[in-house]
Design a protein around this motif. Structure first.
Motif, PDB file in Angstrom:
ATOM      1  N   GLY D 208     -54.070  -3.834  10.071  1.00 43.30           N
ATOM      2  CA  GLY D 208     -53.451  -2.470   9.290  1.00 43.30           C
ATOM      3  C   GLY D 208     -51.885  -2.589   9.501  1.00 43.30           C
ATOM      4  N   GLY D 209     -51.180  -0.994  10.143  1.00 43.19           N
ATOM      5  CA  GLY D 209     -49.462  -1.678  10.676  1.00 43.19           C
ATOM      6  C   GLY D 209     -48.533  -0.268  10.580  1.00 43.19           C
ATOM      7  N   CYS D 210     -47.614  -0.596  10.227  1.00 47.04           N
ATOM      8  CA  CYS D 210     -46.899   0.316  10.257  1.00 47.04           C
ATOM      9  C   CYS D 210     -45.440   0.655   8.553  1.00 47.04           C
ATOM     10  N   LYS D 245     -53.290   7.063  10.701  1.00 48.23           N
ATOM     11  CA  LYS D 245     -53.534   8.183  12.104  1.00 48.23           C
ATOM     12  C   LYS D 245     -52.849   8.048  12.564  1.00 48.23           C
ATOM     13  N   SER D 246     -51.347   8.390  12.665  1.00 53.09           N
ATOM     14  CA  SER D 246     -50.327   8.466  13.786  1.00 53.09           C
ATOM     15  C   SER D 246     -48.935   8.584  12.739  1.00 53.09           C
ATOM     16  N   GLY D 300     -48.213   5.804  11.018  1.00 56.09           N
ATOM     17  CA  GLY D 300     -48.975   3.763  11.505  1.00 56.09           C
ATOM     18  C   GLY D 300     -49.868   4.007  10.130  1.00 56.09           C
ATOM     19  N   PHE D 301     -50.961   2.554   9.932  1.00 58.76           N
ATOM     20  CA  PHE D 301     -52.446   2.437   8.934  1.00 58.76           C
ATOM     21  C   PHE D 301     -53.650   1.579   9.914  1.00 58.76           C
ATOM     22  N   LYS D 302     -54.443   2.191   9.767  1.00 53.87           N
ATOM     23  CA  LYS D 302     -55.361   1.497  10.475  1.00 53.87           C
ATOM     24  C   LYS D 302     -55.485   0.739   9.191  1.00 53.87           C
ATOM     25  N   VAL D 335     -53.866  -2.351   2.511  1.00 55.12           N
ATOM     26  CA  VAL D 335     -53.913  -1.017   1.985  1.00 55.12           C
ATOM     27  C   VAL D 335     -51.819  -0.899   2.310  1.00 55.12           C
ATOM     28  N   LEU D 336     -51.294  -1.635   3.059  1.00 54.52           N
ATOM     29  CA  LEU D 336     -49.561  -1.433   3.735  1.00 54.52           C
ATOM     30  C   LEU D 336     -48.464  -1.355   2.207  1.00 54.52           C
TER      31      LEU D 336
END
Lengths: 365, 365, 365, 365
Positions: D208-210, D245-246, D300-302, D335-336
């Motif tokens: 995941g990431g941002c 998620k955020s 934010g993506f898990k 997915v980022l």
């Protein structure tokens, strides 16, 4: 804006009369219903053009394709997208007409509103737009009758111009209506209507009239006071139809000629101990809420604007007054026979949406 | 659900007839408008009860209080909340009536829908509910006329039962209507109406009729095809009114008796070079969009349900058939004079909302 | 626009911080619920100012009055209007401040948006606006817990600046939180937070932090894919709160540091044969739909903008750069303790609305 | 329900991952804009699968077809329907997987909500669903940049797991981002990210990431207090994305660690006499309204749920605990990179809708 109908059973329609395709997206249909293209096609076939000598000769088989929302014949609870490709479009058919604002049509107002207009046909103002509504109504009917199997509704042509059927609806059925090319279940009156339509066609003129619709065995309690009363929802549904100019619930304008003591529907107990009204002048609603009696309403359609007689108008680009005539074409001279399934379609959409709104209230059960 | 009207000029009303207060919240009114309680009060006064011998004697001064959205006489762009406290409520007045389902009223359907009903008066089904709409319409008018100072609208009683005024609206003004206790600007017909109302009152009976409404100098381009056409928005607005059972735009049902060649409004250029229609049978709309001509429509009200004659009905708790009479009370025997400002109110709300919807389109300017 | 929350349980709030009254209208609450002013007051009391040394000293008893929708302590199914009059308003308090755009406040953007702004206090941008939300949430809780008596939710202050409680929520209760003036159920950390708040207050500065919220025993199946996912509805609810700048569901940003194999919540059967997840990093949702596990999320609040230190800014009317200080006043220096019931309130509103949306689907039952 | 986004620029999406087609209907786009399939295709190409070794190998050329709303390359003001047919669907691919509830996926919750689920792939929960959003965003961009030509926005991968770029966005451009297969404009960090993704892929794990997004030159005044604040609209837009998620606006959670005196953005006059803030910790909004500074937010993506390691779960039909592994397939392990244009898409939709809402207010101009 304005292309979505309904709060919980939300139908969005799209498509111009001479564009690539017409269609709808239905958001809110529950999962688990049996649905396929045949069921929708059956609905579309009742509306499609070219069914008889009395309607337009535009040739559209109106075959639908379901793009989403259904897997192996079962609804998924996801949006159901349905499209119907336009076949017999001919953008160039209308090139001459594009030079003038046709009286009664939406050409001029579309220009005022959008600054431009679809260059061929009526765009979204065409009655062809209603094909998406009918497809959506097929879905609505499947859903609603899965819960209320006895619920049924039928509309019919009650009057064309001054030719009116006085037949009581208790004396005929949906099948009787469908047997009639005019969708008037009164054979003698139907014959007069046919003659009137063919005469008007020959004269290059058009005819209006009234459609009556009755829904039986609908649940009581439908309708959201105060702004989304059942009759208010029906009224906006019907007035959103092309050429529709009037609506009345129950005995409507006729009730304005009665005393209250003549007009009130008095309650009694039927032999099963249920509360009924002896009369149904209200059309099945009090205070905007269905009472369990038959829902009844009428819808008035103006004679359609496309006529082949000479008319005065103004040209689009250089604002000159001219006289013009539309070359004889394929338009309906009376929209009422084909408007019958469309009136029914809007009624299905209203009842389904109102049922869903009402189904959110479970406290008192 | 169902207590909010409008998409961008959103009006939410609340209040039961015999509850603490009636009111509305308006979300979407722009900032910078001059507004105060006097302006709203003026609107409310036209609707309030007890104005003459021809309307209810319920005594309500209907004083409004603005709770929010305005500071130092200027709108802030925030929600405007307005309340009107109920003074002459008497929950016990109705105790006898609470034992039966009154024919034509919403008692029975409210029970079916909610599982219970306000124990006194009509709750939200009472015409008293409309006071919040009228307060909101005062705000709408201030806003809309700040942009279109020439825009004006007037409604009047055109017919009570079969007593009808044939006076053309070009021959009278808003002031002429307001001078009449019946809000019928035709003095001879008005006299006949008065007699009819007083007779009905004496008989303990009630009367219905028709209100006509005209809006002049409205902007062209209003109305959102396809489901939020201008006439569809008006239809739902009017059918949401208590006792309203029918609606027609332009010449409505009358147009169904005409040929297309008789009904089409043909275009011409007036002496300033603008496009006009020679006739206005469409009522100022084509394809659901205003064309800049006068907006015209009619609304039919049934004779109100409260009558003092003996009627058959069923009791609430033990479901027995009985005959009953309402003891003579203070109800209107004809709602039409007081319905005039309410019809206007709904028209203000529709026009304002439609104007805001249209104002989002700026590309082509 | 923007003052209504929810699709079926629709809450419209109104009121400026220094206007006549705050309030809300709830449309969509079912009939038959026990509700009265005491129940609402209890909710309001948790939010009201002046509860301790750690919050604002503005004196408002925040007494609510129900104007409609309830009769004899039972909801009618009609709109519930509730108002709370402003007592300790003082429009003149702010006259000096009105000359400059206060950094971090909405003064400047309100001016940009509306062309003017409420001349005193923050208008709708004030945290006082949330009182209407809390009143509505009291109604939502009554409704939702009438159906799901085991459903409960609690929020608490998890962190103020860098002072963070590591206490697991399984180890404390709603009552434990409420005992704390800071609404931090961890006594040692709470003490440190108190000191930090008082220090900041003394310095004329302000503090932010994080609130965590957990809802237990919520029904599975809530959340409408794709745009109205449960976490999307919660996110917009929380980001609509004054000073809120961040939201995370489940372990949120922390999950971005994990591998998928570490982050996935694996399924197992508990001893009653029901499907559970061993962990709950998702916060109780997959694909936007609740899975029946606890709903968990965090909300970040910035340090509030009102500080008493000298700041640079620009004057309103003549656009001059100046240094200014707000005279020491009554503002919270840390909003988090009072934000706890507001976070809960928004969660009640989201869950209730989502439940109603889901309750319209009955096919598969 | 839940498949429509926006109030005035309304986008309805439809389509299941392995169904016939994906698509969208846009209602509210003004007339007169230049639009065609090439413009939309360009947007879709940035999102489509198979662009590099770092994303899924599902082969979809994602060719769009416009069905309505456009004639001769000009928008008509009517609904724009766009479809993208699914090519590389393989309903049978997933047959084994259909026997268990995959951890982290929406299989189980879809079953709970709808009573059934699309039998192949993720249905509407698949990231494939976002293709309709991206098509709609292409239209939104055309419209919004026709009014604000200087408005531009860009998103980029700021962090994958703990690998984070510290590069300031003033130092790179949209083109720099697009040059990177990872959509990280920081070449050194990008290399590390590539290695991490390939490692995870080899391990059968996911990351995941941002993503950070910045919009420059947006108009001031956007955002509807109180429930439709600009950041609230962005939050719900982002949290509606799969695996998101955020959300945080401006410096978000980081601001909770600052004093108010450190966090407030102080005003000054720039050299043209306009009001600016020296810092932009708020992310360009105060009180939910844009202030004309850059709009900045993080999402934010898990790590995605599809991993190829053995996991514990429960079978669908007979509720047995089992261990299972997904056979290695074609899914993204991070997915980022492909989420970047999707985040931008949702931002375009939010800004366009908010602009239209704001454009209805003309009083003070």
């Amino acid at each position: 804006m304005g292309n979505t109908f309904g709060t919980l059973f939300k139908v969005t329609t799209f498509g111009e009369s001479h564009g690539v395709a017409m269609g709808c997206v239905i958001d809110g249909c529950p999962a688990g219903l049996n649905l396929n293209e045949e069921i929708i096609q059956e609905f579309l076939n009742r509306r499609k053009p070219g069914q008889s000598n009395f309607t337009t000769s535009r040739s559209e088989n109106d075959l639908c394709e379901i793009l989403s929302g259904i897997e192996q014949g079962i609804t998924l609870g996801t949006p159901i997208a349905i499209i119907i490709r336009n076949k017999d479009k001919n953008p160039h058919d209308y090139s001459e007409l594009n030079k003038v604002f046709r009286p009664g049509h939406a050409d001029y107002t579309t220009q005022l509103k959008y600054g431009l207009a679809a260059q061929s046909g009526g765009g979204r103002a065409s009655a062809r737009e209603t094909v998406g509504r009918v497809a959506a109504a097929a879905v609505a009917k499947v859903y609603l009758t899965s819960i209320f199997p006895e619920l049924n509704l039928m509309a019919w042509v009650q009057r064309i111009k001054e030719i009116e059927s006085k037949l009581e609806y208790h004396n005929f059925s949906f099948a009787d209506i469908e047997k009639s090319a005019i969708r008037c279940p009164d054979p003698i009156v139907e014959e007069q209507m046919k003659i009137a339509i063919l005469n008007a066609k020959e004269q290059g003129d058009s005819l209006g009239g009234c459609i009556r619709c009755v829904a039986k065995n609908i649940p009581a309690g439908l309708g959201e006071p105060v702004f989304n009363k059942l009759e208010a929802a029906l009224a906006t549904a019907m007035l959103s139809l092309p050429a529709c100019k009037s609506f009345e619930i129950g005995n409507g304008f006729a009730s304005t000629y009665l005393f209250g003591s003549e007009n009130n529907d008095q309650y009694y107990l039927n032999n099963t101990g249920n509360i009924y009204t002896k009369t149904n002048r209200s059309g099945g609603v009090q205070g905007g809420i269905s009472n369990g009696m038959n829902l009844e309403f009428s819808v008035g359609f103006k004679p359609i604007s496309t006529i082949y007689k000479e008319q005065n108008t103004v040209t689009k680009t250089n604002s000159q007054e001219i006289k013009f005539s539309i070359p004889k074409g394929r338009h309906d001279s009376c929209v009422l026979p084909r408007a019958v399934p469309i009136v029914e379609a809007m009624c299905w959409l209203v009842l389904t949406d109102q049922y869903m709104l009402q189904s959110t209230r479970k406290i008192y059960d």
